[in-house]
Design an enzyme around this catalytic site. Structure first.
Site, mmCIF file in Angstrom:
data_model
loop_
_atom_site.group_PDB
_atom_site.id
_atom_site.type_symbol
_atom_site.label_atom_id
_atom_site.label_comp_id
_atom_site.label_asym_id
_atom_site.label_seq_id
_atom_site.Cartn_x
_atom_site.Cartn_y
_atom_site.Cartn_z
ATOM 1 N N ASP A 181 3.633 -13.929 14.631
ATOM 2 C CA ASP A 181 4.164 -14.373 15.921
ATOM 3 C C ASP A 181 3.768 -15.839 16.176
ATOM 4 O O ASP A 181 2.578 -16.179 16.088
ATOM 5 C CB ASP A 181 3.552 -13.450 16.990
ATOM 6 C CG ASP A 181 4.196 -13.597 18.352
ATOM 7 O OD1 ASP A 181 5.384 -13.957 18.417
ATOM 8 O OD2 ASP A 181 3.502 -13.337 19.355
ATOM 9 N N HIS A 182 4.735 -16.681 16.462
ATOM 10 C CA HIS A 182 4.470 -18.095 16.815
ATOM 11 C C HIS A 182 3.749 -18.881 15.732
ATOM 12 O O HIS A 182 2.839 -19.652 16.022
ATOM 13 C CB HIS A 182 3.653 -18.199 18.111
ATOM 14 C CG HIS A 182 4.439 -17.808 19.324
ATOM 15 N ND1 HIS A 182 5.455 -18.576 19.828
ATOM 16 C CD2 HIS A 182 4.350 -16.730 20.115
ATOM 17 C CE1 HIS A 182 5.961 -17.978 20.890
ATOM 18 N NE2 HIS A 182 5.318 -16.844 21.089
ATOM 19 N N HIS A 234 4.766 -17.104 28.894
ATOM 20 C CA HIS A 234 3.660 -16.337 28.317
ATOM 21 C C HIS A 234 2.538 -16.198 29.345
ATOM 22 O O HIS A 234 2.211 -17.146 30.047
ATOM 23 C CB HIS A 234 3.109 -17.047 27.070
ATOM 24 C CG HIS A 234 4.072 -17.052 25.918
ATOM 25 N ND1 HIS A 234 4.573 -18.199 25.356
ATOM 26 C CD2 HIS A 234 4.627 -16.027 25.224
ATOM 27 C CE1 HIS A 234 5.388 -17.883 24.361
ATOM 28 N NE2 HIS A 234 5.446 -16.577 24.258
ATOM 29 N N ALA A 280 7.037 -11.084 28.114
ATOM 30 C CA ALA A 280 7.531 -9.985 28.948
ATOM 31 C C ALA A 280 6.448 -9.352 29.813
ATOM 32 O O ALA A 280 6.755 -8.504 30.656
ATOM 33 C CB ALA A 280 8.199 -8.925 28.081
ATOM 34 N N ASN A 297 8.598 -8.884 23.644
ATOM 35 C CA ASN A 297 7.222 -9.196 23.215
ATOM 36 C C ASN A 297 6.220 -8.976 24.347
ATOM 37 O O ASN A 297 6.396 -9.506 25.451
ATOM 38 C CB ASN A 297 7.132 -10.665 22.807
ATOM 39 C CG ASN A 297 7.780 -10.943 21.480
ATOM 40 O OD1 ASN A 297 8.535 -10.131 20.964
ATOM 41 N ND2 ASN A 297 7.485 -12.098 20.926
ATOM 42 N N THR A 301 -0.149 -9.912 26.994
ATOM 43 C CA THR A 301 -1.100 -9.943 28.111
ATOM 44 C C THR A 301 -1.250 -8.588 28.804
ATOM 45 O O THR A 301 -2.366 -8.193 29.164
ATOM 46 C CB THR A 301 -0.628 -11.008 29.140
ATOM 47 O OG1 THR A 301 -0.425 -12.237 28.435
ATOM 48 C CG2 THR A 301 -1.646 -11.219 30.240
#
Ligand code: 13P
Length: 285
Positions: free
Chosen positions: A83-84, A181, A211, A231, A234
């Site tokens: 991811d990222h 995010h 999300a 995604n 958190t």
């Protein structure tokens, strides 16, 4: 015996049937167990995602081994996803280690440079049967060591998205339509008109990052309108660590990790169940 898959068919099936596959960010053995076992119980396809910081922390080879073991025990479609990631060499290294789903995030670069870097990753990944997600536009908020101020966030331009997809050959596209995010200061506002336009002209699965902390109705609406991967990071981290904090408040002298990680896993599991329901991915396998 189940094995680790690319996210290609996982996402194409979701796009065809108008649900979303949750991509949960994990950090260690316990968080991987919660995600895989819960998805298995709910018969949901699932994507297990790790940022560069997480993969460095836990070790890409350890993550691959754990998920290989999980895949043997839990017969559901699952992919492990980078991811990222911004560094092509790192992406190549982890594809060689067994990751079959990757995100190259060159969204902070100029359009042509984003295309150049993304295309290079696509060329390599497809040789190894791995699928590629890339991002056009830029989300605000904080993810891993990357922080983007809300004023610097850029929404995805639908026409540029079409050109980007055509020229790069990516398998899925992360779009910026108002999510960020991390936690939000006010209620997030999603640009559904923009999503509608992108969905109309782009033929590959679309991805919603950031999300967490977005009201369920908004996420559901985004899925109805064509998002195929959601995604979540958190919203899992907070209950996991809150349960540990609560445990130590009540049991300040305890030191057995099994004791404080068990309630943390239970708290996280509740959220994983909830997110799978919001994504509409339960019972799809
Ligand atoms: P959140 O932390 O806001 O859920 O974002 C997760 C994400 O988009 C990972 O790529």
């Amino acid at each position: 015996m189940n094995k680790i898959l690319s996210s290609k068919n996982i996402l194409l099936n979701a796009m065809d049937d108008r649900y979303a596959v949750p991509a949960f960010n994990i950090h260690n053995l316990e968080t991987m167990q919660v995600v895989v076992e819960t998805a298995y119980e709910m018969r949901s396809p699932v994507i297990i995602a790790g940022t560069p910081g997480t993969i460095r922390y836990a070790g890409g080879d350890y993550i691959v081994s754990i998920i290989e073991t999980a895949a043997k025990k839990c017969d559901i479609p699952m992919a492990i996803h980078l991811d990222h990631f911004e560094d092509i060499n790192e992406i190549k290294k982890y594809i060689n280690a067994g990751f079959k789903s990757v995100m190259i995030d060159a969204s902070g670069k100029a359009f042509e440079e984003n295309i150049r870097l993304t295309k290079a990753v696509v060329q390599y990944a497809h040789l190894y049967g791995a699928t590629v997600e890339a991002e056009l536009g830029m989300l605000g908020g904080q993810e891993d060591e990357m922080t983007v101020d809300a004023k610097d966030a850029i929404y995805t331009n639908p026409d540029s998205a079409l050109e980007f997809v055509k020229r790069t050959g990516i398998d899925s596209l992360a779009i910026a339509i108002g999510t960020a995010h991390g936690l939000y200061k006010g209620e997030p506002k999603l640009d559904f008109e923009r999503l509608k336009r992108i969905r109309e002209i782009v033929a590959i699965p679309l991805v919603l990052h950031g999300a967490s902390d977005v009201p369920d109705e908004l996420v559901k609406k985004a899925i109805e309108m064509g998002i195929s991967k959601v995604n979540i990071a958190t919203d899992l981290k907070i209950p996991f660590s809150n349960a540990i904090k609560k445990y130590f408040k009540e049991n300040p002298d305890e030191s057995d990790p099994r004791k404080y990680l068990t309630p943390a896993k239970a708290a996280m599991k509740e959220i994983v169940i909830h997110k799978i329901m919001v994504c509409g991915s339960a019972g799809r396998v």
